[in-house]
Design a protein around this motif. Sequence first.
Motif, short mmCIF file in Angstrom:
data_model
loop_
_atom_site.label_atom_id
_atom_site.label_comp_id
_atom_site.label_asym_id
_atom_site.label_seq_id
_atom_site.Cartn_x
_atom_site.Cartn_y
_atom_site.Cartn_z
N VAL A 31 0.88 9.47 -20.89
CA VAL A 31 0.46 10.15 -19.67
C VAL A 31 -1.06 10.27 -19.69
O VAL A 31 -1.64 10.82 -20.63
CB VAL A 31 1.11 11.55 -19.57
N ALA A 32 -1.70 9.72 -18.65
CA ALA A 32 -3.16 9.81 -18.52
C ALA A 32 -3.50 11.08 -17.77
O ALA A 32 -3.11 11.25 -16.61
CB ALA A 32 -3.70 8.59 -17.77
N VAL A 33 -4.21 11.98 -18.43
CA VAL A 33 -4.56 13.28 -17.85
C VAL A 33 -6.08 13.32 -17.68
O VAL A 33 -6.83 13.21 -18.65
CB VAL A 33 -4.10 14.44 -18.77
N THR A 34 -6.51 13.45 -16.42
CA THR A 34 -7.94 13.45 -16.12
C THR A 34 -8.55 14.80 -16.49
O THR A 34 -7.98 15.85 -16.19
CB THR A 34 -8.17 13.18 -14.62
N LEU A 44 -15.62 10.86 -14.56
CA LEU A 44 -14.48 11.62 -15.07
C LEU A 44 -13.80 10.79 -16.16
O LEU A 44 -13.61 9.60 -16.00
CB LEU A 44 -13.48 11.92 -13.96
N GLU A 45 -13.44 11.43 -17.24
CA GLU A 45 -12.73 10.77 -18.32
C GLU A 45 -11.29 11.25 -18.35
O GLU A 45 -10.96 12.26 -17.75
CB GLU A 45 -13.41 11.06 -19.67
N SER A 46 -10.44 10.50 -19.04
CA SER A 46 -9.03 10.87 -19.15
C SER A 46 -8.63 10.91 -20.61
O SER A 46 -9.19 10.20 -21.45
CB SER A 46 -8.15 9.86 -18.42
N ASP A 47 -7.64 11.73 -20.90
CA ASP A 47 -7.00 11.74 -22.20
C ASP A 47 -5.65 11.05 -22.04
O ASP A 47 -4.98 11.22 -21.01
CB ASP A 47 -6.80 13.18 -22.70
#
Length: 141
Positions: A31-34, A44-47
């Motif tokens: 799951v990509a979470v911004t 903006l980066e994502s985890d």
Amino acid sequence: MINQVILVGRLTRDPELKSTSDGRAYMNVTVAVTRHYRNADGELESDFVQCILWRKTAENTALYCQKGSVIGVIGRIQTRSYENQEGKRVYVTEVVAENVQFLSKKTVESRAQPQAKTALPPEPVPVPVEAEVMPFEPVSQ
């Protein structure tokens, strides 16, 4: 002790349903979470969070979600380790999903059974009350 995680993000690939040797359904998803802030370059980066889904939760996610679908995951963090082929110890931290909500604005057709083309659009996937729902617009031909 408290171990609870809540995530909202997008699936990074189409979900792939698997089963254990004793027949229990499961799947691993990312799951990509911004993040809510911008980096030094103004971007903006994502985890990218590894999650494991079990049984009916995995089956429903495989049916109704695809790459890019927005999902909400409530679960717990779990750590484990194993020895890889080179004999090195590998540590894994993942979220074990206890509840998954499908939050995508657009309807995703069931991937289990293709639907014949008709004048009417497919029935929408049930969406939680908390999610924003787009008004229905009929498809014109």
